[in-house]
Motif scaffolding. Structure first.
Motif, mmCIF file in Angstrom:
data_model
loop_
_atom_site.group_PDB
_atom_site.id
_atom_site.type_symbol
_atom_site.label_atom_id
_atom_site.label_comp_id
_atom_site.label_asym_id
_atom_site.label_seq_id
_atom_site.Cartn_x
_atom_site.Cartn_y
_atom_site.Cartn_z
ATOM 1 N N ASN A 150 0.821 -1.213 0.000
ATOM 2 C CA ASN A 150 0.000 0.000 0.000
ATOM 3 C C ASN A 150 0.859 1.270 0.000
ATOM 4 O O ASN A 150 0.378 2.343 0.367
ATOM 5 C CB ASN A 150 -0.925 0.002 1.219
ATOM 6 N N MET A 195 -4.128 -5.485 8.592
ATOM 7 C CA MET A 195 -3.917 -4.039 8.526
ATOM 8 C C MET A 195 -5.259 -3.327 8.442
ATOM 9 O O MET A 195 -6.100 -3.654 7.590
ATOM 10 C CB MET A 195 -3.058 -3.655 7.321
ATOM 11 N N GLY A 196 -5.476 -2.365 9.346
ATOM 12 C CA GLY A 196 -6.728 -1.630 9.395
ATOM 13 C C GLY A 196 -6.534 -0.146 9.138
ATOM 14 O O GLY A 196 -5.407 0.356 9.068
ATOM 15 N N ARG A 197 -7.654 0.557 9.036
ATOM 16 C CA ARG A 197 -7.631 1.983 8.737
ATOM 17 C C ARG A 197 -7.916 2.816 9.986
ATOM 18 O O ARG A 197 -8.645 2.379 10.877
ATOM 19 C CB ARG A 197 -8.669 2.315 7.665
ATOM 20 N N SER A 255 2.007 1.130 14.284
ATOM 21 C CA SER A 255 1.624 2.279 13.461
ATOM 22 C C SER A 255 2.179 2.112 12.056
ATOM 23 O O SER A 255 3.299 1.625 11.872
ATOM 24 C CB SER A 255 2.149 3.576 14.073
ATOM 25 N N GLU A 293 -1.297 6.674 9.069
ATOM 26 C CA GLU A 293 -2.558 6.529 8.345
ATOM 27 C C GLU A 293 -3.260 5.196 8.595
ATOM 28 O O GLU A 293 -4.474 5.097 8.416
ATOM 29 C CB GLU A 293 -2.315 6.696 6.833
ATOM 30 N N ARG A 294 -2.504 4.177 8.975
ATOM 31 C CA ARG A 294 -3.116 2.867 9.194
ATOM 32 C C ARG A 294 -2.491 2.222 10.431
ATOM 33 O O ARG A 294 -1.582 2.771 11.041
ATOM 34 C CB ARG A 294 -2.922 1.965 7.975
ATOM 35 N N GLU A 301 -11.193 -1.565 14.708
ATOM 36 C CA GLU A 301 -11.356 -0.183 14.228
ATOM 37 C C GLU A 301 -12.380 0.571 15.065
ATOM 38 O O GLU A 301 -12.220 1.770 15.339
ATOM 39 C CB GLU A 301 -11.757 -0.198 12.756
#
Length: 753
Positions: A231, A256-258, A283, A293-294, A315
């Motif tokens: 990504n 991996m999350g947002r 992080s 960011e993710r 999340e």
């Protein structure tokens, strides 16, 4: 030679305890086996959240047979003495041997102990290990007496060789050893039998358990970095978190999350800290913007939806956590933009130490001391004072209350938001440094001034109330503060007289103490002496010297107030004592620091004994130059010549009751070697004195080492204690000149060997 496999299977072991527990299991077992006579080829320990495992390869099948010879009583000793010896040895009279010795016939016994089977020894050692395992915290459960970190469910203990595997017979509080274990709690919970370590690890992997914590960490990092790279992102490296997370899972699954868009503008350190401390998330940042960011989370199982449900839950929880952080951030910014005065006022209610006042009191002292230090470290005086005023302000902020580890860093953000200069903002973060031996030290002048001010005040304060480190106890991290001062001074090459600043801070604490005890008039007098100190200079016991100077001056307006026996005279004595003791403490820390850099302790002592030893940069330059000289043949031999001269001189002075300290004259020299030494001393003296004054110790040491040849030649050919009294006196004065010239560089009497 059989191999031993042990597994202690329990409920989840805290991640922070696993590594040490595996090491303890290996040490306790292998030490116990060796003590019982069982040697081995190799051993390795492993840990997962639910198991501690030990494999020992190449173990002896049984302990060796031993024969011990034991000396008994004399052959003609009383029967009771002989019977007692027989009972202790487990023998009969026929088993004894009589031998002639210088003390007459003596009985000897040979005690043969047969070897024990490995299984019996392993059972004994393992039971002792389990019952006495050194967990930092442990618990009991059910009705048993066994203590373990979490309830212990099963013990696997087998000895295996070519013939097969044998279960070691063992029972610990009803837990019977066997040859089976269980796989992953969710994906393969059924138990299965194993026949050895290779079979054990292979079956565990099929049951979704990776035994090796290092392999689990590698799996996590590999998958995390790959997902981030796909990504165009990067995982923020955190070895401590990686080690912790690898101890939370037996089968790591990386997801991996947002992060919600509403939180992306929070300071990256806030996002990183919140996710790490609360959720154990890594992080993931955008390398172009540096923005977090993710996040990466590590699940302990595979799922049919490839972790979608797990990610959705994470999340949602993260959003709630970051909502709090955003609330704190926005509230704090409003306070910061109003000059942070509410936070500064709040420091008056926060205790720094019950004997040293509040955080506001500390800030007041830091402001004054930072302004004193500023010109010496190249900082603007007003900026240094302002930086000290605001350095602790963020301690009252909501963000630092929630995340104390962000103190200083948040101060930098808030001070910047308040429109202050960058140097002032940077000092809020950097004045705490260095926190560890490998941390960077402040180099910006304002940060240097504030950092030194905080550390000097801290040391002086705890010396003023006599709460110094003892042994291994150092609850206020005073050793770290002293090492911080040393590193800041040396790495910035600062010329500072630490006695001056230590005395000033000690004096401030004395003023506070007198104010609290009703000596207001003495306080005025004491504060006035600050001007005297500034005029006379402060070196070690200078405050005491200033008080004596005032007391001796009949014309001084407050001479009677500081006479011997007065309150202020007692204050002066205390400051003198505490200042010297504090500097000794700093020197001890310096010795440790320099020893790690390869400088001998006696070299350091030789330089500490010289004047100006509170100027650490000067002291270290001297020590390094001396260390280099002593690393040469000339330097080592010069020390021997110096010691020989000093010993002869001392013995002669003690015997004669005369000090031979001047008057050496070349006209009384009788040999060429003697005259050559006079010439060499003249040259050395001409070079050493200006070099020492210029603090060019390399030149001074070089000039001193050049004396090696002339001194050696002198002692090889000249008899110091000549029959002629005039010649003898001249030669002793010459030896005195040798010692005096060498002692200008360092106190060589401290050098060993």
């Amino acid at each position: 030679m059989p191999d031993l496999l042990i597994e202690l299977f329990s409920e989840e072991i805290p991640a922070r305890m696993q590594r040490r527990a595996a090491e303890d299991l290996q040490k306790l077992m292998t030490d116990g086996l060796v003590d019982a006579g069982l040697t081995y080829a190799s051993a390795a320990a492993f840990s997962t959240p639910r198991r501690l495992t030990l494999v020992v390869e190449g173990l002896l099948a049984e302990s060796p047979r031993t024969v011990e010879e034991r000396k008994g009583p004399r052959a003609d000793a009383p029967d009771k003495a002989i019977e007692g010896f027989l009972r202790g040895a487990g023998l009969t009279r026929d088993d004894l041997e009589t031998r002639e010795t210088p003390k007459g016939p003596v009985l000897f016994a040979k005690i043969t102990k047969p070897g024990r089977a490995a299984s019996a020894i392993v059972a004994d050692v393992l039971e002792k290990t389990v019952r006495g395992f050194p967990w930092p915290k442990s618990m009991r459960w059910g009705s048993g007496s066994l203590r373990w970190v979490r309830p212990l469910h099963s013990i696997l203990c087998i000895l295996s060789d070519e013939a097969g595997a044998q279960v070691v017979p063992l029972d610990v509080d009803g837990i019977t050893a066997g040859d089976s274990t269980a796989g992953h709690r969710f994906m393969a919970p059924n138990r299965f039998s194993v026949s050895g370590f290779e079979d054990y690890t292979a079956k565990l992997k099929r049951a979704y358990v990776e035994l090796d914590s290092a392999a689990r960490a590698e799996m996590i990092w590999h998958d995390a970095t790959n997902q981030a790279f796909a990504n165009s992102l990067e995982v923020v490296e955190d070895r401590g978190l990686l080690a912790e997370v690898s101890g939370l899972v037996e089968w790591p699954v990386v997801l991996m999350g947002r992060i919600g868009d509403a939180f992306l503008d929070l300071p990256p350190e806030v996002l990183q800290t919140s996710m790490k401390e609360h959720q154990k998330f890594f992080s993931v940042k955008n390398p172009k913007s540096g923005r977090i960011e993710r996040f990466i989370t590590v699940a302990n199982r595979e799922t049919a939806d490839n972790g979608a449900t797990i990610l959705a839950g994470n999340e949602k929880v993260l959003s709630a956590r970051l909502s709090d952080a955003k609330f704190f951030w926005e509230n704090d910014l409003r306070v910061a933009q109003n000059d942070m005065q509410p936070w500064l006022d709040a420091l008056e209610q926060v205790t720094f130490h019950n004997k040293l006042g509040t955080q506001a009191d500390l800030v007041g002292r830091m402001i004054a001391l930072s302004r004193e230090l500023a010109p010496l470290v190249g900082a603007d005086t007003d900026e240094a004072g302002e930086a000290a005023r605001l350095a602790k302000a963020d301690l009252s902020s909501e963000m630092v209350y929630e995340f104390p580890e962000l103190q200083g860093l948040m101060g930098r953000y808030y001070i910047t938001a308040a429109g202050k200069p960058d140097a002032v903002a940077a000092a809020a973060q950097e004045h705490y440094a260095p926190l560890g031996p490998s941390d960077d030290v402040p180099t910006a002048p304002v940060s240097v001034a504030v950092s030194l001010a905080e550390k000097i005040d801290k040391l002086a304060g705890f010396w003023a109330i006599d709460e110094k480190p003892t042994g291994s106890k150092d609850p206020y991290a005073l050793r770290r503060a002293a090492l911080g001062i040393i590193r800041i001074v040396l790495e910035n090459d600062l010329k500072l007289s630490l006695y001056y600043f230590c005395d000033l801070e000690l004096l401030k604490y004395e003023v506070t103490q007198l104010q609290g005890n009703g000596y207001e008039e003495d306080v005025v007098t004491l504060e006035n002496t600050l001007e005297e100190i500034a005029r006379h200079g402060v070196f070690g016991a200078a405050f005491h010297a200033v008080v004596d100077h005032i007391a001796a001056s009949e014309e001084h307006p407050f001479a009677p107030d500081v006479a011997e026996g007065s309150v202020l005279h007692s204050v002066a004595e205390r400051i003198q004592m505490r200042s010297a003791d504090l500097m000794s403490f700093i020197h001890d820390r310096l010795k440790v620091y320099l020893r790690d850099q390869g400088i001998r302790h006696d070299v350091i002592d030789a330089c500490i004994a010289m004047p100006g030893n509170d100027d650490l940069a000067l002291l270290v330059k001297r020590a390094r130059a001396l260390s280099e000289v002593l690393g040469t043949e000339d330097g080592e031999n010069l020390i021997q010549g110096f010691k020989r001269a000093n010993n002869i001189l001392t013995q002669a002075q003690d015997a004669d009751g005369v000090e031979y300290s001047y008057g050496a004259d070349v006209k009384y020299a009788e040999t060429d070697e003697e005259r050559a030494l006079f010439d060499a001393l003249d040259r050395a003296e001409a070079a050493i004195a200006p070099a020492v004054k210029a603090q060019d110790f390399a030149v001074a040491m070089s000039a001193m080492s050049a004396l090696r040849g002339p001194i050696d030649a002198f002692f090889d050919t000249v008899q110091v204690n000549a029959d002629n009294a005039t010649v003898r006196r001249n030669r002793l004065n010459l030896l005195s000149r040798i010692t005096q010239i060498c002692l200008e560089v360092a106190d060589l009497t401290k050098i060993e060997g």
